[in-house]
Design a protein around this motif. Sequence first.
Motif, PDB file in Angstrom:
ATOM      1  N   ASN A  49       0.856  -1.182   0.000  1.00 50.71           N
ATOM      2  CA  ASN A  49       0.000   0.000   0.000  1.00 50.71           C
ATOM      3  C   ASN A  49       0.899   1.242   0.000  1.00 50.71           C
ATOM      4  O   ASN A  49       1.324   1.711   1.052  1.00 50.71           O
ATOM      5  CB  ASN A  49      -0.910  -0.013   1.235  1.00 50.71           C
ATOM      6  CG  ASN A  49      -1.802   1.207   1.294  1.00 50.71           C
ATOM      7  OD1 ASN A  49      -1.883   1.994   0.361  1.00 50.71           O
ATOM      8  ND2 ASN A  49      -2.473   1.366   2.409  1.00 50.71           N
ATOM      9  N   ARG A  96       0.017   4.200  -0.823  1.00 52.54           N
ATOM     10  CA  ARG A  96      -0.722   5.426  -0.520  1.00 52.54           C
ATOM     11  C   ARG A  96      -0.896   5.647   0.978  1.00 52.54           C
ATOM     12  O   ARG A  96      -1.354   6.691   1.405  1.00 52.54           O
ATOM     13  CB  ARG A  96      -2.094   5.398  -1.196  1.00 52.54           C
ATOM     14  CG  ARG A  96      -1.972   5.415  -2.716  1.00 52.54           C
ATOM     15  CD  ARG A  96      -3.271   5.601  -3.409  1.00 52.54           C
ATOM     16  NE  ARG A  96      -4.254   4.590  -3.005  1.00 52.54           N
ATOM     17  CZ  ARG A  96      -5.445   4.473  -3.514  1.00 52.54           C
ATOM     18  NH1 ARG A  96      -5.851   5.296  -4.454  1.00 52.54           N
ATOM     19  NH2 ARG A  96      -6.273   3.532  -3.104  1.00 52.54           N
ATOM     20  N   LYS A 136      -1.481  -3.985   1.614  1.00 52.00           N
ATOM     21  CA  LYS A 136      -2.779  -3.472   1.168  1.00 52.00           C
ATOM     22  C   LYS A 136      -3.872  -4.215   1.914  1.00 52.00           C
ATOM     23  O   LYS A 136      -3.772  -5.413   2.149  1.00 52.00           O
ATOM     24  CB  LYS A 136      -2.936  -3.670  -0.344  1.00 52.00           C
ATOM     25  CG  LYS A 136      -4.183  -3.032  -0.874  1.00 52.00           C
ATOM     26  CD  LYS A 136      -4.139  -2.906  -2.368  1.00 52.00           C
ATOM     27  CE  LYS A 136      -5.379  -2.145  -2.807  1.00 52.00           C
ATOM     28  NZ  LYS A 136      -5.313  -1.715  -4.151  1.00 52.00           N
ATOM     29  N   ARG A 137      -4.926  -3.474   2.291  1.00 46.62           N
ATOM     30  CA  ARG A 137      -5.960  -4.086   3.112  1.00 46.62           C
ATOM     31  C   ARG A 137      -7.343  -3.866   2.509  1.00 46.62           C
ATOM     32  O   ARG A 137      -7.563  -2.827   1.926  1.00 46.62           O
ATOM     33  CB  ARG A 137      -5.974  -3.491   4.518  1.00 46.62           C
ATOM     34  CG  ARG A 137      -4.655  -3.337   5.148  1.00 46.62           C
ATOM     35  CD  ARG A 137      -4.769  -2.812   6.561  1.00 46.62           C
ATOM     36  NE  ARG A 137      -4.825  -1.372   6.679  1.00 46.62           N
ATOM     37  CZ  ARG A 137      -3.763  -0.584   6.656  1.00 46.62           C
ATOM     38  NH1 ARG A 137      -2.570  -1.071   6.464  1.00 46.62           N
ATOM     39  NH2 ARG A 137      -3.904   0.703   6.819  1.00 46.62           N
ATOM     40  N   LEU A 190      -7.993  -8.213  -3.282  1.00 47.10           N
ATOM     41  CA  LEU A 190      -7.295  -7.122  -2.606  1.00 47.10           C
ATOM     42  C   LEU A 190      -8.203  -5.912  -2.485  1.00 47.10           C
ATOM     43  O   LEU A 190      -8.844  -5.515  -3.460  1.00 47.10           O
ATOM     44  CB  LEU A 190      -6.056  -6.689  -3.399  1.00 47.10           C
ATOM     45  CG  LEU A 190      -4.899  -7.656  -3.507  1.00 47.10           C
ATOM     46  CD1 LEU A 190      -3.827  -7.081  -4.426  1.00 47.10           C
ATOM     47  CD2 LEU A 190      -4.308  -7.939  -2.151  1.00 47.10           C
ATOM     48  N   GLY A 191      -8.227  -5.322  -1.297  1.00 45.59           N
ATOM     49  CA  GLY A 191      -8.994  -4.102  -1.099  1.00 45.59           C
ATOM     50  C   GLY A 191     -10.484  -4.373  -1.036  1.00 45.59           C
ATOM     51  O   GLY A 191     -10.929  -5.520  -1.044  1.00 45.59           O
TER      52      GLY A 191
END
Length: 115
Positions: A55, A57, A90-91, A102-103
């Motif tokens: 991630n 961001r 990433k979560r 993902l996400g």
Amino acid sequence: MKVYGIKNCNTVSKTITWLNENNIEFEFHDYKKSGISESKLKEWADQVGWEALINKRGTTWKKLDAETQISIVSPETAFAVIVQKTSLIKRPILETSKGILLGFEESVYRKELIG
């Protein structure tokens, strides 16, 4: 199904709420508390690529010094940092019978988890 993430993450909370509202059973793994293994990271990377797991961001990435950011050029270098700083992942990551997601994207969840 297993959901990986961090309990206090807004996106993970949205995911858990959505799964509960749609009566989808899951087990939750908080990798902030329980950690994550390099072998699990490799398993995921084999499906989506190691870059997709990071991630970039988030604040954890932004707080890394430039030297560390630049050094992440391969699965091995990425996993070494991720295992120490699990908030870089990433979560959430959902492990399903069809592979990982993902996400949080409701339309993808509807298609992949409800049909």
